[in-house]
Design a protein around this motif. Structure first.
Motif, mmCIF file in Angstrom:
data_model
loop_
_atom_site.group_PDB
_atom_site.id
_atom_site.type_symbol
_atom_site.label_atom_id
_atom_site.label_comp_id
_atom_site.label_asym_id
_atom_site.label_seq_id
_atom_site.Cartn_x
_atom_site.Cartn_y
_atom_site.Cartn_z
ATOM 1 N N THR A 29 26.057 39.418 46.543
ATOM 2 C CA THR A 29 27.341 39.523 45.891
ATOM 3 C C THR A 29 28.401 38.989 46.831
ATOM 4 O O THR A 29 28.211 38.987 48.055
ATOM 5 C CB THR A 29 27.703 40.983 45.510
ATOM 6 N N SER A 86 37.252 43.308 41.003
ATOM 7 C CA SER A 86 38.243 42.592 41.806
ATOM 8 C C SER A 86 37.746 42.311 43.225
ATOM 9 O O SER A 86 38.332 41.503 43.936
ATOM 10 C CB SER A 86 39.550 43.384 41.864
ATOM 11 N N ARG A 87 36.658 42.965 43.623
ATOM 12 C CA ARG A 87 36.133 42.727 44.981
ATOM 13 C C ARG A 87 35.671 41.288 45.165
ATOM 14 O O ARG A 87 35.746 40.744 46.263
ATOM 15 C CB ARG A 87 35.001 43.701 45.291
ATOM 16 N N LYS A 88 35.180 40.668 44.095
ATOM 17 C CA LYS A 88 34.763 39.266 44.185
ATOM 18 C C LYS A 88 35.955 38.396 44.559
ATOM 19 O O LYS A 88 35.870 37.600 45.508
ATOM 20 C CB LYS A 88 34.144 38.791 42.868
ATOM 21 N N GLU A 98 31.168 40.144 47.803
ATOM 22 C CA GLU A 98 31.760 41.090 48.749
ATOM 23 C C GLU A 98 30.777 41.610 49.794
ATOM 24 O O GLU A 98 31.151 42.397 50.657
ATOM 25 C CB GLU A 98 32.398 42.261 48.005
ATOM 26 N N SER A 99 29.551 41.146 49.776
ATOM 27 C CA SER A 99 28.558 41.649 50.717
ATOM 28 C C SER A 99 27.779 40.488 51.347
ATOM 29 O O SER A 99 28.210 39.911 52.335
ATOM 30 C CB SER A 99 27.625 42.623 49.998
ATOM 31 N N THR A 156 38.749 39.242 45.948
ATOM 32 C CA THR A 156 39.210 39.596 47.295
ATOM 33 C C THR A 156 38.329 38.930 48.350
ATOM 34 O O THR A 156 38.826 38.367 49.332
ATOM 35 C CB THR A 156 39.216 41.128 47.476
ATOM 36 N N ALA A 157 37.016 38.981 48.158
ATOM 37 C CA ALA A 157 36.088 38.372 49.117
ATOM 38 C C ALA A 157 36.272 36.861 49.184
ATOM 39 O O ALA A 157 36.280 36.280 50.275
ATOM 40 C CB ALA A 157 34.649 38.716 48.743
ATOM 41 N N GLN A 168 27.263 47.328 37.132
ATOM 42 C CA GLN A 168 28.493 46.537 37.185
ATOM 43 C C GLN A 168 28.218 45.096 37.625
ATOM 44 O O GLN A 168 28.971 44.203 37.282
ATOM 45 C CB GLN A 168 29.494 47.184 38.135
ATOM 46 N N GLU A 223 25.882 50.644 41.805
ATOM 47 C CA GLU A 223 26.774 49.713 41.112
ATOM 48 C C GLU A 223 26.049 48.510 40.498
ATOM 49 O O GLU A 223 26.670 47.522 40.136
ATOM 50 C CB GLU A 223 27.906 49.230 42.027
ATOM 51 N N GLY A 280 29.862 39.159 41.671
ATOM 52 C CA GLY A 280 30.591 40.177 42.402
ATOM 53 C C GLY A 280 30.976 41.294 41.464
ATOM 54 O O GLY A 280 30.822 41.185 40.249
ATOM 55 N N THR A 318 29.547 36.959 51.767
ATOM 56 C CA THR A 318 30.524 36.964 52.856
ATOM 57 C C THR A 318 29.839 36.988 54.221
ATOM 58 O O THR A 318 30.199 36.209 55.112
ATOM 59 C CB THR A 318 31.475 38.177 52.715
#
Length: 182
Positions: free
Chosen positions: A125, A156-158, A127-128, A160-161, A24, A21, A153, A131
């Motif tokens: 990122t 949408s994961r950014k 989300e990883s 969300t995190a 992205q 990814e 990120g 966090t």
């Protein structure tokens, strides 16, 4: 009121983008790098520490300066980000083997020696590694802040995190302008 002696912790911005990814993540990382550079100037002008915490690409024989040189010599986003965020004299660095900047690194010792109680966590990122570092920082009772625009990120994961960090109180999520006005 701000806690004295904050530190800017820049996570994983020196990368070859050779992970799943990565394509992205590149646009978000380039945008975040510009905001991180502004924050780094802000911290340096005030005499506050700027700390790079970066994966070592599982190369246990490479040091941080070699990692920066490798990114500078790699065409594309790796080089562009490395040019924007090149460390300056007086900056600090730790190499990390996994997601959190605290896991198996000397970061906690460095922060204690510097008298830091507030962490401003930025980089890749959301989300990883962002966090994981924020949860570990919170567990160590640091006041932890994430600057929204200075975090990369994937999709949408950014968001969300960042919502998770805010809702759990592991970190306060602020806009760049709000942080700079503090």
């Amino acid at each position: 009121m701000s806690i004295p002696n904050p530190a800017l912790v820049i996570i994983d911005m020196f990368t070859l983008f050779d992970f799943p990814e990565a394509a992205q993540a590149k646009p978000s990382a380039l945008e975040a790098a510009r905001h991180i550079a502004r924050l780094a100037r802000h911290f340096r002008e005030r005499g506050h520490p700027v700390i790079y915490a970066n994966d070592n690409f599982a190369n246990w024989q490479m040091d941080f300066k070699e990692l920066v040189r490798l990114c500078l010599s790699t065409e594309g986003a790796s080089s562009a980000i490395a040019k924007i965020l090149q460390p300056e004299h007086g900056d600090y660095f730790v190499l990390k083997p996994k997601h959190s900047a605290f896991l198996a690194t000397p970061l906690a010792v460095l922060l204690a020696k510097l008298g830091v109680r507030e962490l401003v966590v930025v980089g890749m990122t959301a989300e990883s590694c962002i966090t994981a570092t924020c949860f570990d920082g919170n567990a160590r009772e640091y006041e932890t802040i994430v600057v929204q625009e200075a975090v990369a990120g994937i999709g949408s994961r950014k968001a969300t995190a960042l919502r998770l960090l805010q809702a759990s109180r592991a970190a306060t999520v602020l806009k760049l302008a709000s942080y700079l006005r503090r």
